[in-house]
Every structure is written in C-alpha cells, then in structure tokens.
Design a protein around this motif. Sequence first.
Motif, PDB file in Angstrom:
ATOM      1  N   ARG B 223     -66.334  -0.889  -0.800  1.00 15.19           N
ATOM      2  CA  ARG B 223     -65.494  -2.001  -0.343  1.00 15.19           C
ATOM      3  C   ARG B 223     -66.253  -3.320  -0.226  1.00 15.19           C
ATOM      4  N   ALA B 224     -67.596  -3.281  -0.392  1.00 13.35           N
ATOM      5  CA  ALA B 224     -68.403  -4.480  -0.120  1.00 13.35           C
ATOM      6  C   ALA B 224     -68.160  -5.580  -1.154  1.00 13.35           C
ATOM      7  N   ASP B 225     -68.436  -6.820  -0.739  1.00  9.16           N
ATOM      8  CA  ASP B 225     -68.199  -7.969  -1.611  1.00  9.16           C
ATOM      9  C   ASP B 225     -69.024  -7.909  -2.884  1.00  9.16           C
ATOM     10  N   TYR B 226     -70.319  -7.503  -2.735  1.00  9.35           N
ATOM     11  CA  TYR B 226     -71.168  -7.529  -3.927  1.00  9.35           C
ATOM     12  C   TYR B 226     -70.704  -6.549  -4.984  1.00  9.35           C
ATOM     13  N   ARG B 228     -67.480  -6.063  -5.672  1.00  6.22           N
ATOM     14  CA  ARG B 228     -66.431  -6.793  -6.389  1.00  6.22           C
ATOM     15  C   ARG B 228     -67.076  -7.819  -7.311  1.00  6.22           C
ATOM     16  N   THR B 229     -68.111  -8.511  -6.807  1.00  6.78           N
ATOM     17  CA  THR B 229     -68.814  -9.499  -7.622  1.00  6.78           C
ATOM     18  C   THR B 229     -69.351  -8.858  -8.893  1.00  6.78           C
TER      19      THR B 229
END
Lengths: 303, 333
Positions: B223-226, B228-229
């Motif tokens: 679920r972490a932002d990185y 998705r990045t």
Amino acid sequence: MSTTATDQQTAAGAGAGAAIHAELPPSARGDVWRRFRRNRGALVGLCIIGVAVLAAIFAPLITFYDPAQINPAISRQGPSLQHWFGVDLLGRDLYTRVVYGARVSLRVGFFATAIAVGIGLAVGAVSGYYQGWIETVTMRTTDIFLAFPYLLFAITIIVIVGRGELTVVLVLGLLGWMTIARLFRSSILSVKQTEYVEAARAVGCSDLRIIGRHILPNVIQPVIVYATLFIGGAILAEAALSFLNVGIAEPTPSWGLMVAQGRSFLFTSPHMLFAPGLALFLVVLSFVFMGDGLRDALDPRLR
Amino acid sequence: MGGYILRRLLHVIPVVWGAVTILFLLFFIVPGDPVQLMAGDRAVTPEVRANIEARFGLDKPWYVQYGDYLKRLATGDLGVSFRNNRSVNTILGEAAPASLRLAIWAIIIEVIVGISTGLVSAVKRYSFTDVLTTVSTAMLAAIPVFVLGAALQYFLGVYTFQHGFPDWARFPVQGIGPDTWTFFFIPTGSQWRYLVLPAFTLAAVSTAVVARMMRTTMLEVVRADYMRTAASKGLNRRQVVLKHGLKNAMIPVVTLIGLDLATLIGNALITETVYNWPGLGTRLLGAIVSRDAPIVLGITAILVLTYVLMNLLVDLSYSFFDPRIRYGKEATA
C-alpha cells in the motif's frame, strides 16, 4: 478445581458479551465481541477450547474407565468399540487418558500464564513508571532472561528441583514474564504523560492506584492478547518437557508423556501417538486462533 | 560502524556471564555429588574422594570454584566432564558439526520457503493460494515439534515401508546415517535421505512464523506510496514487488528470524531427540539428566553466545535493507 472457576468466568464473560450486544446500543465490549465473532478461525478456536474445558470439568462423567487402571492383557490394543482410541502399553484406556489429559494441560496453561502475567505486569509497571536506575536494573535482567533459550533453562531447573506438575507450572511462569513486562512497560511509557494520569496524580492518588485503576485498564489489551497466546505456548511447553521426560511424571495423564510412549511403538501401534498428539495440536491451535482473533477484535486499526 | 560493533560485542559479555552464573548457582544450590557421579555405582573410599575433589577443585568453597570457572572460561577452557573425564571442548567439537548442519539447513528452508510463500500469499491476497497458505501456516505454527516429527516418521518412514512403497518414499527415521558431507554442510551420497526429515521438522514452525510475518508486512508495503510510484514509472509488476517491495518488507522479517533463534534452539533439542541425531541437543539433554555440570555449562554458554552474536548480525543487516539506518558516528551526523 480453580481451572474450573476460571473457565466458568470465561464462558460467562463471553455470554455476557453477547447479551450486551443484543440488549444495549453498541458498547465497547459489544463491539469487540462483534468483531471477534466475524473471525471464523477465532470462533472455531473458542468452540474447541470450550469443548476441552467441558471435557476437563466433566471428565469422570464422559469416560468409562479409571485413567490409572492398568490391564496388561490388552497392552497396546488398537481402537475398538470398548476402547475408542485404543489402549496404551500398560493397557490403560487412551480415550480416558486423553480426556483427563485436558485437565492437566489446561491447568498448567492457565496457572503458568497467571504467574507470567502477574510478574510481567509488576516488573513492567515498576520499570515503566519509576524509570531511573530501577528501570536499568529491571530491563537488563529482562534482557538476560530473554537471551536464554527458554526450553533449555526450563529443563535444567526442573532436573535440579525435581519434576512434577507444580514445578512445571512455576518454571514456565517464572521464565515467561519478559515479553509481558516489555509490552506493559512500553504501554505505560506511552500513557504516562497523558492528562488523565496527571489529573489522577493532581487529586492525590497513590502510585499503586494510578497504575492499577487509571493506567492498567487503558493499556491492558496487548497483554490480554499475549496472555491468550501464552496459554497455548505453556501447554505446548509442558507437553515438550513431558515428552523429553523432564516434565510431568507418570502416572499423571499428560499428552506429552503419551506421545513419548507412543513414539517407541511407531511400527506396531501408531494409535498410541495420534490421539494425544491430535488433542494437543487442536488445543494449541485453538489458542493461537483465539489470540489472533482477539488481537484483530481489540485493535481494529490493525488489518 | 566499527565502534558500534565493538560496543555491541561488549554487551555480549554480561549476557553470557549472567546465563553462566545463573546455571552455576543452580547446580550449587542443590547438593549433588559429582564424585559419586564419576564413580558410577561403585563405592567411593575417602582417599579417592579427597583425591578427586582436590583435582577438580571441588573441596574449595563455591565462590572460589566459581571464580576459577570464570577465569578458565575467559581463556576458552570449558573444563572437564564429570562423567568420563574428557575435555568439554573436545566433546563440543565432536557434537557441534551435526547440530550446525541441521541448523543451517533448517534456516535455509525457513528463509527460502518462508519468505517466498509469504510473498506470494500477500501479492495474491485472498486467492486460493493465499487461503491455503494462511491456513496451513497457522496449523504448522501450532503443531508441536515432536508430534510433527513422529507423524513424518510414521507417514514417510514406517507407513511407506510397511505398505511396500517405492524406495524414494521411504525415509530412514533414526540417526545421522553415513555422515558424509562436502563443504561442511552439503550432503553427499545417500546422506540427504537422513537429513530431509529432521531438517523439515526443525524448520517447520519457524518457516510458518516467517511466512505469516512476511505476508503481514508485505500487505502493508504494497500500500506504500513508493510502490505506486515504482508502478507508475512503468516498471513491471515483478520488478516492483521484488526490488521495491521485498527489500522494504525484510526488516521485520529479519528481526523475527533473529528472535526466533531461541525457539529454534529449543526445537533443535526436541528434533535431535526425536531422530536420534547425534548433536549438541542430545549431548546436552543427557548431561542435564545426569547432572554433568561442566558439559551443561559449556554447551549452554556456547548456545547463548551464538544466539547473541546472531542477533548482532541481524541488527547489522538492517542497514543493508534500509540504507537510512546508520550505526555509530554517522548516525548523529
């Protein structure tokens, strides 16, 4: 006997939870029960533990033999209508011994956990609340105890002190408090500066009262979860010690002892091993499931 | 970094000292009779008793013996067995390799199987594979080692033997077999057949625990932002999961593997007993039961030392998995 009391309380507690949920608007306890109920594994665990507890309480009513009554003529006979799980080396009925074994396992599990929780809470409270050199001493002691391979230490002490149910309970309790102490200490550190603790101190509450009445109820949840898992762990440890022949002594029906005896006759009478092994496995698994379920129910932020 | 390691190594000393002291005191609280232990069933004359006591320093008060023991321990001399008069160092040297080989394989299984199943389980959340691994790991984590060991012995050794299964399905259930290895731990010839069951028995509980931990942390990392990045940069799913996900999910898992070593040591004791594996566990258990204090103290000191050092390694590995973690002076900069 006291096992019985504890279990009735547990059962009553669960029942009360359901009743509250039915009659009142959602309370905190009702919420917990509702979330717990949704977890199928936890419910199955609760049922199995319930069955084990009932079996332990009513053992004489649901069995047909004396657990210590030997009958060498039928030594190691396999399962039959008279002896559902077969008989052991001395011709004792294994179904009876497995049922009575639940008493031993649950007793050891509950009492060892009670001791561990008691010591853990005391050490954690003192260490977290007072800090300073008291904290250093208690936490270093905790580290040393933690660095010790648990089972190894338990075996050594029991061999020196002498085996038996009381020794096993004491040793498992005295060696198991460290994680609870750490959990409770970090919880205390996190709420010590809160306003309600300050308020309690301002109105002149004693330290004991602040810890017992104001801090404890707010941070007890992780301890409850750990304690549930610990009961399973203690039952497992007792069985392992008895299996290694340094735990509970014959003729007490301990599941670990029964497995140990069955292992010697693996080629001819595997039934001696499977009934107690399965009982042990189911009960330990149930406590793990129930602990997991409680953790999810008590802290909805997780998961 | 060097300073940090040195400081951590100094912390090892009080822990090992504490463990040895507790055991030493335990053996002295209860009046045993080492001299009679050495003599076995034979009667001991007063002269012989005096001789032996003088030789092992047993005639001195306990605190002098304790001081002597610590002095010898500091030079690496673990003393002499009460039972057969052999050096504890020699006995350790004989028994340690068997235990070490078993432990190495258990840890290899634990790391590879545990991490990969946890990873797959998390990436394919709620799939059939996930449900299957979640249920089976929960069960495996709760099964008592000696029950698992006995069940494996029965189904893969006894049952297959009694029912005429082909040879590949019949495993030996006792002992270490030919004891042939290359590069210390790789079994050669038919050795692997003797290794499989004990190694899996010892690894089972830890593997299940690692898989469960891996699944939980990976579900959070996903679920972490990185993540998705990384995905939106156009990396394929495999690269996202293995390069960005796995490394970040490793820290709690590695911590767990370190903490789990204490469990592994206890389980090794049981596994060795179940399979009659001639390692430290069987020696130790025999020594405990016969109250051979020097062997118990020696093996325990080594086990505690190994455990503490392994946990130091675990702590050092953090800076590999998360370069933001620095030790020593750099940390304050």
